[in-house]
Design a protein around this motif. Structure first.
Motif, short mmCIF file in Angstrom:
data_model
loop_
_atom_site.label_atom_id
_atom_site.label_comp_id
_atom_site.label_asym_id
_atom_site.label_seq_id
_atom_site.Cartn_x
_atom_site.Cartn_y
_atom_site.Cartn_z
N MET A 159 0.81 -1.21 0.00
CA MET A 159 0.00 0.00 0.00
C MET A 159 0.85 1.26 0.00
SD MET A 159 -2.84 -1.14 2.85
CE MET A 159 -3.49 -2.83 2.85
N SER A 160 0.19 2.36 -0.35
CA SER A 160 0.79 3.69 -0.28
C SER A 160 -0.18 4.61 0.43
CB SER A 160 1.09 4.22 -1.69
OG SER A 160 1.45 5.59 -1.64
N PHE A 161 0.30 5.26 1.49
CA PHE A 161 -0.50 6.23 2.24
C PHE A 161 0.04 7.63 1.95
CE2 PHE A 161 -1.62 3.19 6.00
CZ PHE A 161 -2.33 2.40 5.12
N THR A 162 -0.80 8.51 1.48
CA THR A 162 -0.36 9.87 1.22
C THR A 162 -1.18 10.86 2.03
OG1 THR A 162 -1.84 9.95 -0.72
CG2 THR A 162 0.46 9.38 -1.11
N ALA A 198 18.78 0.07 -1.74
CA ALA A 198 17.66 -0.29 -0.87
C ALA A 198 16.39 -0.47 -1.68
CB ALA A 198 17.48 0.78 0.20
N VAL A 199 16.17 0.41 -2.66
CA VAL A 199 14.98 0.31 -3.51
C VAL A 199 14.98 -1.00 -4.26
CG1 VAL A 199 13.82 1.29 -5.53
CG2 VAL A 199 14.65 2.80 -3.72
N GLU A 200 16.11 -1.39 -4.80
CA GLU A 200 16.20 -2.64 -5.56
C GLU A 200 15.90 -3.85 -4.68
OE1 GLU A 200 16.74 -3.39 -8.77
OE2 GLU A 200 16.65 -1.27 -9.30
N ILE A 201 16.42 -3.84 -3.46
CA ILE A 201 16.14 -4.95 -2.54
C ILE A 201 14.66 -5.01 -2.21
CG2 ILE A 201 16.55 -5.84 -0.22
CD1 ILE A 201 19.39 -4.74 -0.42
N LEU A 202 14.07 -3.85 -1.93
CA LEU A 202 12.65 -3.81 -1.62
C LEU A 202 11.82 -4.31 -2.79
CD1 LEU A 202 12.46 -0.38 0.25
CD2 LEU A 202 12.03 -2.63 1.24
N LEU A 203 12.19 -3.94 -4.01
CA LEU A 203 11.46 -4.39 -5.19
C LEU A 203 11.44 -5.92 -5.26
CD1 LEU A 203 12.69 -1.90 -7.94
CD2 LEU A 203 10.34 -2.23 -7.19
N GLN A 204 12.59 -6.53 -5.05
CA GLN A 204 12.67 -7.98 -5.14
C GLN A 204 11.86 -8.66 -4.03
OE1 GLN A 204 14.23 -9.83 -7.50
NE2 GLN A 204 14.73 -7.96 -8.62
N MET A 249 9.34 -7.38 -2.26
CA MET A 249 7.90 -7.14 -2.42
C MET A 249 7.28 -8.09 -3.44
SD MET A 249 7.90 -2.98 -2.37
CE MET A 249 6.16 -2.80 -2.84
N GLU A 250 8.07 -8.50 -4.42
CA GLU A 250 7.56 -9.43 -5.44
C GLU A 250 7.68 -10.88 -4.98
OE1 GLU A 250 5.77 -10.75 -8.82
OE2 GLU A 250 6.00 -8.68 -8.15
N ASN A 251 8.83 -11.26 -4.49
CA ASN A 251 9.09 -12.66 -4.19
C ASN A 251 8.60 -13.10 -2.82
OD1 ASN A 251 10.42 -12.81 -6.66
ND2 ASN A 251 12.41 -12.33 -5.76
N GLU A 252 8.45 -12.16 -1.89
CA GLU A 252 8.06 -12.50 -0.53
C GLU A 252 6.77 -11.80 -0.10
OE1 GLU A 252 9.59 -14.80 0.92
OE2 GLU A 252 11.35 -14.92 -0.38
N ARG A 253 5.89 -11.55 -1.04
CA ARG A 253 4.68 -10.81 -0.68
C ARG A 253 3.73 -11.61 0.19
NH1 ARG A 253 1.35 -10.24 -6.37
NH2 ARG A 253 1.18 -12.45 -6.87
N ASP A 254 3.93 -12.93 0.27
CA ASP A 254 3.13 -13.72 1.20
C ASP A 254 3.74 -13.71 2.60
OD1 ASP A 254 5.35 -15.11 0.33
OD2 ASP A 254 4.40 -17.07 0.55
N GLY A 313 8.73 0.34 -11.35
CA GLY A 313 8.63 -1.02 -10.82
C GLY A 313 8.02 -1.04 -9.44
N MET A 314 8.31 -0.01 -8.64
CA MET A 314 7.73 0.09 -7.31
C MET A 314 6.23 0.38 -7.40
SD MET A 314 8.86 -0.14 -4.15
CE MET A 314 10.56 0.44 -4.05
N ALA A 315 5.86 1.29 -8.30
CA ALA A 315 4.46 1.65 -8.46
C ALA A 315 3.62 0.44 -8.85
CB ALA A 315 4.32 2.76 -9.50
N SER A 316 4.16 -0.42 -9.72
CA SER A 316 3.40 -1.58 -10.18
C SER A 316 3.21 -2.63 -9.10
CB SER A 316 4.10 -2.21 -11.39
OG SER A 316 5.36 -2.76 -11.01
N ARG A 317 3.99 -2.55 -8.04
CA ARG A 317 3.87 -3.52 -6.95
C ARG A 317 2.96 -3.03 -5.82
NH1 ARG A 317 8.49 -4.45 -9.57
NH2 ARG A 317 9.43 -6.52 -9.57
N VAL A 318 2.47 -1.81 -5.91
CA VAL A 318 1.60 -1.25 -4.88
C VAL A 318 0.17 -1.27 -5.40
CG1 VAL A 318 1.04 0.81 -3.53
CG2 VAL A 318 3.44 0.18 -3.92
#
Length: 339
Positions: A107-110, A192-198, A200-205, A227-232
């Motif tokens: 999620m994204s909270f603004t 850090a962004v690259e790690i989070l991207l991976q 968020m995709e591979n460990e979203r469960d 890539g971050m936007a598509s995962r939120v």
């Protein structure tokens, strides 16, 4: 004044390539084995759903608590109820043998500071935990300083440590746009962004990530990191509070601590809010809490001074905040910014 020299695009790409490679390697180290998908069952063979267990999970209680805890924020509460409904029905489908992929829960909270983003994140964690989407009912709140290192090789271990603490729950990243600073070619936030991207995709469960910050800056952050936007999946905007809503928040805070405003203090407090809202560094509910704390301090000093003169306070005097306890604030002085 510091002038930052920006490298050409090709040079910046070469400079960040090692960081991206390290990030992918670190993310693969963090990857945990997931469950395999179940085979499809013909519709005629699917038994009647056993949804009793799901029905016993009292999600409405959590939502009602949030409704009582937070003043206003009707669009936020509505969106949260919609997400809760999706998760409950998803569990009912699972009980009926209707296998489907796990819904994307990032999620994204603004919104501006003090509008309830952290509180809502904690309630979301509670809902997710009750429904079995996360293993632990906990939220790890971090900022850039918790994730990004100051030299080569420092960012990956820091990010990995945070992810380990957040595993099984919710990772709340406040002011997430500070993770990525494209104007600085020596910034390590991209790793850090690259790690989070991976992750968020591979460990979203295993982990739910919530990004938070100002709306315009978050839009730019997602524009620079598609890539971050598509995962939120869920973008929730937190509106500003009105003066009346802030007054109600203040009264709730006082009631919880067994204080109350005198009639004149209530009028003065509303006057305070109308002035404070137009001044710098206003943070909605946080600013209200700070104002209440300072009013309590002034009330305590006023009572103590009278105690030294031999006057014993009554229970009512110990509870009541008077107008003078609020009007002493520097907010009422036009040449000051905050009090």
């Amino acid at each position: 004044i510091r002038c930052t020299r920006t490298q050409p695009k090709t040079q910046r790409a070469r400079a960040t390539a090692p960081a991206r490679a390290r990030a992918r390697m670190m993310a693969s180290d963090l990857r945990l084995p997931g469950a395999t998908g179940a085979e499809q069952v013909p519709a005629a063979e699917i038994p009647a759903p056993d949804t009793a267990g799901v029905a016993q999970i009292n999600i409405e209680k959590v939502l009602d608590e949030l409704d009582r805890e937070l003043v206003a924020l009707t669009p936020v509460k509505r969106r949260l109820r919609e997400i809760a409904a999706l998760l409950v029905v998803d569990r009912m489908r699972e009980a009926a043998g209707l296998q489907a992929g796990r819904p994307n829960l990032h999620m994204s909270f603004t919104g501006n500071p003090g509008t309830g983003k952290t509180t809502v994140a904690m309630r979301i964690a509670e809902i997710l935990h009750r429904l079995g989407y996360i293993q632990r009912n906990h939220v790890i709140a971090v900022t850039r300083d918790d994730l990004v290192g100051q030299y080569v090789g420092h960012t990956a271990p820091k990010t990995k440590e945070v992810l380990k603490r957040a595993y099984g729950g919710v990772l709340f990243i406040d002011e997430a746009y500070y993770l990525y600073r494209p104007e600085n070619e020596r910034d390590y936030g991209v790793e850090a962004v690259e790690i989070l991207l991976q992750v968020m995709e591979n460990e979203r469960d295993r982990l739910v990530v919530i990004f938070a910050g100002y709306a315009d800056r978050m839009d730019e952050f997602f524009r620079l990191n598609p890539g971050m936007a598509s995962r939120v999946a869920h973008h929730i905007d937190f509106p500003d509070y009105s003066a009346d809503e802030l007054a109600e928040i203040g009264n709730r805070m006082l009631t919880a601590e067994r204080y109350e405003l005198s009639p004149e203090a209530d009028r003065t407090f509303r006057e305070y809010l109308s002035l404070r809202m137009g001044q710098p560094r206003f943070a909605h509910a946080r600013s209200v809490r700070n104002a209440i704390e300072r009013a309590r301090l002034r009330q305590a000093n006023r009572i103590y001074d009278r105690l030294l003169e031999g006057e014993q306070p009554t229970t009512e005097q110990l509870m009541v905040i008077e107008a003078e306890d609020i009007r002493a604030s520097r907010v009422f002085q036009t040449d000051q910014e905050e009090g």
